[in-house]
Design a protein around this motif. Structure first.
Motif, short mmCIF file in Angstrom:
data_model
loop_
_atom_site.label_atom_id
_atom_site.label_comp_id
_atom_site.label_asym_id
_atom_site.label_seq_id
_atom_site.Cartn_x
_atom_site.Cartn_y
_atom_site.Cartn_z
N SER A 40 39.55 -22.59 24.16
CA SER A 40 39.13 -23.89 24.69
C SER A 40 40.27 -24.89 24.64
CB SER A 40 37.92 -24.41 23.89
OG SER A 40 36.81 -23.56 24.03
N ARG A 41 41.06 -24.83 23.59
CA ARG A 41 42.25 -25.69 23.53
C ARG A 41 43.20 -25.38 24.69
NH1 ARG A 41 44.54 -26.47 17.34
NH2 ARG A 41 42.78 -27.68 16.53
N PHE A 42 43.44 -24.09 24.90
CA PHE A 42 44.34 -23.69 25.98
C PHE A 42 43.89 -24.26 27.31
CE2 PHE A 42 46.99 -19.73 24.69
CZ PHE A 42 47.29 -20.29 23.46
N SER A 43 42.58 -24.27 27.54
CA SER A 43 42.07 -24.70 28.85
C SER A 43 42.18 -26.21 29.05
CB SER A 43 40.61 -24.27 29.02
OG SER A 43 39.74 -25.00 28.17
N GLU A 44 42.47 -26.95 28.02
CA GLU A 44 42.67 -28.39 28.18
C GLU A 44 44.08 -28.72 28.70
OE1 GLU A 44 41.56 -30.93 24.99
OE2 GLU A 44 39.57 -30.05 24.76
N ILE A 45 45.01 -27.79 28.54
CA ILE A 45 46.40 -28.06 28.88
C ILE A 45 46.91 -27.17 30.00
CG2 ILE A 45 48.77 -28.14 27.98
CD1 ILE A 45 46.96 -30.24 26.71
N LEU A 46 46.54 -25.91 30.01
CA LEU A 46 47.21 -24.92 30.87
C LEU A 46 46.77 -24.88 32.34
CD1 LEU A 46 47.52 -21.88 28.44
CD2 LEU A 46 49.22 -23.63 28.97
N PRO A 47 45.51 -25.20 32.70
CA PRO A 47 45.09 -25.01 34.10
C PRO A 47 46.02 -25.60 35.16
CG PRO A 47 43.17 -25.38 32.76
CD PRO A 47 44.36 -25.59 31.84
N PRO A 48 46.60 -26.80 35.00
CA PRO A 48 47.49 -27.30 36.05
C PRO A 48 48.78 -26.48 36.20
CG PRO A 48 46.73 -29.10 34.64
CD PRO A 48 46.35 -27.82 33.95
N HIS A 49 49.07 -25.66 35.19
CA HIS A 49 50.30 -24.87 35.20
C HIS A 49 50.02 -23.38 35.43
CE1 HIS A 49 52.11 -28.47 33.36
NE2 HIS A 49 51.04 -28.47 32.57
#
Length: 336
Positions: free
Chosen positions: A115-124
């Motif tokens: 869930s943490r990853f999905s707060e930062i990574l989607p635009p990249h």
């Protein structure tokens, strides 16, 4: 579809390390709570970043992957909200393109690793490669587990999906007829690009899986202590079949007290057949320092003589049950 988080008890029951007594497990948890940040390099000053992080072709996958991967395990999960976000952003800014997590990392937390990853990574998403892992050994449960991972990660595919934490208890026939077929199906459906497994508990079983099944990727415990004998037993098999090979546990319980981060990372990178090393880190200083080491790394920078000296110096650690991950009751991603 909501899946109950994987509890520590459930995961421990699935691990061969669970044979330890309750007293041993309690002692482990106490020691974990008392430990410092294992992968941290708490230097007061951090050099300015220079250069770019080298990439390597990741075995037969053909993917170009940075030699340093960003781990979403226990050390990452130690960081509170407000600290982990800029940490991950810095990794992206610095050019790390491999991000590693698992459904069990922080499963008991309000905001698990995925869930943490999905707060930062989607635009990249189109610039990075994303790896997650499944623990369930029954295909139907494993598929449900993976579907929940996709929801948490806010993506419709992952680049690498691994069967997590292979042990001696995982029989070749069970894997071949079970989760291996599931992973092949998910790959055919383009929900997964490449498939593999991880292990820090059985080099022999890892070798057997590599030799008998058509995996793309493997993630193995490898450091100068040669804990578990993965370097001698499993790595040659992975190299022969050109698997994308990741070194883990490169620094855990070693860095600072017994060896420096540069020599530990370079030891892994210099092993023929290893393409990248994944490190879970707490705090900005170790992240920046490891990025600096990676950015300045050149092939052949650590000689064979240096490797032998490092192995001789550190090998007693593997024989003394020094590592927290060698103790009864430990499971991968345990926050300690």
């Amino acid at each position: 579809m909501k899946m109950d988080p994987i509890s520590r008890r459930t995961f421990i029951q699935k691990s061969s390390l669970a044979a330890g007594s309750l007293a041993a497990s309690s002692a482990l948890i106490s020691s974990c709570n008392a430990k410092k940040d294992d992968d941290a390099v708490n230097s007061d000053g951090v050099s300015a970043l220079s250069g770019t992080i080298p990439t390597r072709k990741f075995g037969k996958t053909g993917v170009n992957i940075t030699i340093l991967g960003y781990g979403g395990g226990s050390q990452f999960m130690k960081m509170p909200d407000g600290e982990w976000e800029p940490h991950m952003e810095w990794a992206l800014k610095s050019g790390i393109n491999y991000f590693d997590t698992a459904s069990s990392y922080g499963a008991d937390a309000e905001k698990p690793s995925e869930s943490r990853f999905s707060e930062i990574l989607p635009p990249h998403r189109d610039k990075i490669v994303l790896l997650t892992k499944i623990h369930e050994r029954e295909p139907d449960k494993a598929k449900a587990e993976f579907e929940e991972s996709l929801k948490r990660l806010k993506t419709d595919y992952v680049d690498f999906l691994l069967i997590h934490a292979i042990t001696d208890e995982d029989k070749l026939s069970d894997i071949a007829e079970g989760n291996y077929k599931l992973l092949e199906q998910l790959k055919a459906e383009k929900m997964v690009r490449h498939i593999g497994f991880s292990s820090m508990d059985s080099a022999e079983r890892s070798k057997e899986l590599i030799e008998n099944l058509d995996f793309d990727v493997t993630l193995l415990a490898m450091n100068p202590t040669n804990y578990g004998n993965f370097i001698d037993v499993a790595l040659p098999a992975a190299r022969k079949k050109n698997l994308g090979t990741i070194a883990m546990k490169v620094m855990r319980d070693i860095v600072n007290d017994y060896a420096g981060p540069k020599e530990l990372l370079e030891y892994a990178w210099e092993k023929q057949g290893v393409h990248t090393a994944v490190v879970s880190m707490t705090g900005m200083d170790p992240l920046k320092q490891n990025i600096e080491i990676a950015s300045n790394y050149t092939e052949g920078s650590q000689s064979g003589h240096m490797d032998l000296e490092l192995e001789k110096r550190l090998s007693p650690l593997a024989e003394s049950q020094h590592f927290v991950y060698s103790k009864p009751g430990y499971f991968d991603g345990m926050i300690c």
